[in-house]
Design an enzyme around this catalytic site. Structure first.
Site, short mmCIF file in Angstrom:
data_model
loop_
_atom_site.label_atom_id
_atom_site.label_comp_id
_atom_site.label_asym_id
_atom_site.label_seq_id
_atom_site.Cartn_x
_atom_site.Cartn_y
_atom_site.Cartn_z
N HIS A 10 0.88 -1.19 0.00
CA HIS A 10 0.00 0.00 0.00
C HIS A 10 0.91 1.23 0.00
O HIS A 10 2.03 1.17 0.53
CB HIS A 10 -0.84 -0.06 1.28
CG HIS A 10 -1.92 0.97 1.39
ND1 HIS A 10 -1.67 2.26 1.79
CD2 HIS A 10 -3.25 0.89 1.16
CE1 HIS A 10 -2.82 2.92 1.81
NE2 HIS A 10 -3.80 2.12 1.44
N ASP B 285 3.03 -4.72 8.09
CA ASP B 285 1.82 -3.92 7.94
C ASP B 285 0.65 -4.89 8.02
O ASP B 285 0.36 -5.63 7.08
CB ASP B 285 1.89 -3.20 6.57
CG ASP B 285 0.55 -2.60 6.16
OD1 ASP B 285 -0.45 -2.80 6.87
OD2 ASP B 285 0.53 -1.92 5.11
N GLN C 68 -4.58 -5.36 6.79
CA GLN C 68 -5.59 -6.27 6.23
C GLN C 68 -5.64 -7.61 6.95
O GLN C 68 -6.59 -8.37 6.78
CB GLN C 68 -5.32 -6.50 4.73
CG GLN C 68 -5.48 -5.27 3.87
CD GLN C 68 -6.90 -4.73 3.87
OE1 GLN C 68 -7.86 -5.44 4.15
NE2 GLN C 68 -7.03 -3.45 3.59
N LYS D 182 -10.54 -1.19 10.55
CA LYS D 182 -10.70 -2.35 9.65
C LYS D 182 -11.10 -3.60 10.44
O LYS D 182 -11.29 -4.66 9.86
CB LYS D 182 -9.41 -2.59 8.88
CG LYS D 182 -9.07 -1.45 7.90
CD LYS D 182 -8.00 -1.84 6.94
CE LYS D 182 -7.31 -0.65 6.32
NZ LYS D 182 -8.01 -0.10 5.16
N CYS E 104 -4.72 2.44 -3.78
CA CYS E 104 -3.49 2.96 -3.16
C CYS E 104 -2.32 2.00 -3.36
O CYS E 104 -1.47 1.85 -2.47
CB CYS E 104 -3.68 3.26 -1.68
SG CYS E 104 -4.95 4.47 -1.35
N1 7TS Z 1 -1.74 -0.89 4.63
C1 7TS Z 1 -2.65 -1.67 4.00
C2 7TS Z 1 -2.27 -3.05 3.57
C3 7TS Z 1 -3.93 -1.17 3.80
O1 7TS Z 1 -4.84 -1.94 3.20
C4 7TS Z 1 -4.27 0.14 4.23
C5 7TS Z 1 -5.61 0.74 3.96
C6 7TS Z 1 -3.28 0.87 4.90
C7 7TS Z 1 -2.03 0.33 5.07
C8 7TS Z 1 -3.57 2.22 5.48
O2 7TS Z 1 -4.44 2.11 6.53
P1 7TS Z 1 -5.02 3.40 7.28
O3 7TS Z 1 -6.05 2.87 8.21
O4 7TS Z 1 -3.89 4.06 7.97
O5 7TS Z 1 -5.60 4.27 6.19
N2 7TS Z 1 -6.29 0.20 2.86
C9 7TS Z 1 -7.36 0.71 2.23
C10 7TS Z 1 -7.99 0.06 1.17
O6 7TS Z 1 -7.64 -1.03 0.71
N3 7TS Z 1 -9.01 0.81 0.75
O7 7TS Z 1 -9.06 1.92 1.50
C11 7TS Z 1 -8.04 1.87 2.43
#
Ligand code: 7TS
Length: 416
Positions: free
Chosen positions: A133, A210, A213, A236, A374
């Site tokens: 990401h 990370d 997910q 999430k 992303c």
């Molecule tokens: N890493 C992964 C693997 C992610 O899927 C996401 C967010 C992030 C980091 C960032 O997470 P945040 O909570 O700090 O924003 N993924 C997604 C997505 O797949 N669609 O919208 C956000």
């Protein structure tokens, strides 16, 4: 696909009943009952979490870690109870190693900044994968640029799996940290993070995972993984937005300089010199998101009550069913067919732009994400502008999948 904990038959969970816990799933979108298939972006929230946060504001609100009065003490107790719930949830050795951050993005930025400032030098290398990401790419690019270090990228195969022989070649004595996702948000690939950690540790290289997910789908045990850093977002995993966790081994967190300066992270301050607080407070400057922390604690309790074995079994069924149903549609291409996969189906329809497919699905009440998710370098690797992504949580059911399949068939008829 993931397997549930070996030899342990998961308890019978009534997922139809569990769906009732989510008030939002009762609403309509475009005049149709909503089919929510965008949980990889953010999951929906059960009443248990919403009520915990409301109750905090109604009954318990005061700032934490500073009042001598009873109310502030109660708020602090509730806040710190959530930290212990998280510690137990990921099996961290100590709650001091669980830092509250805004989410995965902030967790990675914290490590890139603080570890990077202390340990990266010109010519060093940071190793990531093709399927990261943006939030596990850009912070590393920024610190590499500042330090004159280099970002190295592990290639993936056509199925969307890391090529381990390439990882072996790229992991050298120049590598100062490996940063990799546990599950890809765009492909659903479950990466072999334990093997990656073991190989990196064999040459004393720390690893950041990370877990954005992975946390809603897998049972995470940071000690079994031996991860140096593991970060994830509350939103999430049925928790609120704006709160997440950075787990870090005490030895690294102690060795790193603080991230933000301000209240709470200090021990003593004079105009000449400041000394810093102990863990976890050293990395938690300022008034925290107290309601968010309490909501996250409630989300942990909620998910633990269901149990990961049951969640994995249910979601694997949905993934297998959805994949086989969608594959029967002419002109469909699934992007990401890793052997180890969880809860995400990314696809393209021949001759149709993902955005147009998403728009037709929206009119039918079906929420999916379209675009690059992303992960622009990953899309470039496959030579595509983006995909349509359906992502599942344990509150989804086969009827949701059937509606998706019908919707995609309709889009195929209209667009091709
Ligand atoms: N890493 C992964 C693997 C992610 O899927 C996401 C967010 C992030 C980091 C960032 O997470 P945040 O909570 O700090 O924003 N993924 C997604 C997505 O797949 N669609 O919208 C956000």
């Amino acid at each position: 696909m993931v397997t549930a904990t070996k030899n342990k038959k998961s308890k019978k969970v009534d997922f139809a009943k569990i769906r009732e816990d989510f008030p939002l799933l009762k609403r309509e979108m475009n005049g149709k009952p909503i089919v929510f298939l965008d949980s990889a972006a953010s999951s929906q929230k059960p009443s248990y979490v919403i009520d915990a946060m409301n109750s905090y504001y109604e009954n318990l609100h005061a700032n934490v870690h500073r009042g001598v009065y009873q109310l502030s003490q109660e708020a602090t107790d509730a806040f710190e109870k959530s930290r212990r719930l998280v510690q137990e949830f990921i099996n961290a050795p100590s709650d001091k190693e669980c830092i509250f951050v805004r989410g995965t993005t902030e967790g990675i930025n914290l490590v890139a900044n603080c570890y990077g400032r202390k340990f990266l030098e010109a010519g060093d290398e940071v190793l990531i994968s093709t399927m990261e990401h943006h939030s596990n790419i850009v912070p590393w690019q920024m610190i590499c640029e500042e330090k004159g270090a280099h970002l190295k990228v592990i290639p993936i195969n056509e199925d969307g799996e890391i090529i381990m022989s390439e990882f072996d070649k790229l992991l050298t004595n120049k590598t100062k940290i490996v940063a990799i996702n546990h599950i890809s948000n765009a492909l659903g690939t479950i990466n072999p993070v334990k093997e990656i950690i073991d190989k990196a540790h064999a040459i004393n290289v720390p690893v950041l995972i990370d877990g954005a997910q992975a946390i809603p789908h897998l049972k995470i045990d940071v000690q079994a993984l031996d991860a140096d850093f593991y970060t994830f977002s509350g939103h999430k995993m049925c928790g609120p937005t704006g709160i997440g966790i950075l787990y870090g081994k005490e030895k690294w967190l102690n060795a790193m300089p603080p991230y933000h300066g301000g209240g709470e992270m200090i021990e003593t301050v004079t105009f000449e010199k400041t000394t810093y607080n102990t863990l976890p407070h050293k990395f938690e400057a300022g008034t925290p998101d107290i309601a968010g922390v309490i909501g996250l604690g409630a989300a942990v309790e909620y998910m633990q009550e269901i149990g990961h074995d049951a969640i994995i079994e249910h979601e694997n069924d949905l993934l297998a069913y959805g994949t086989s149903q969608l594959k029967q549609i002419e002109g469909i291409r699934i992007v990401g067919e890793a052997k180890e996969k969880a809860s995400v189906i990314s696809f393209l329809l021949e001759g149709a732009h993902p955005f147009d497919v998403g728009t037709i699905l929206d009119k039918l009440g079906i929420a999916v994400r379209t675009g690059h998710h992303c992960t622009q370098p990953l899309m470039a690797r496959f030579g595509i502008p983006g995909t349509v992504r359906a992502s599942f949580a344990f509150y989804n059911n086969k009827a949701d999948i059937d509606k998706l399949v019908e919707g995609v068939k309709r889009a195929a008829r209209m667009l091709s």
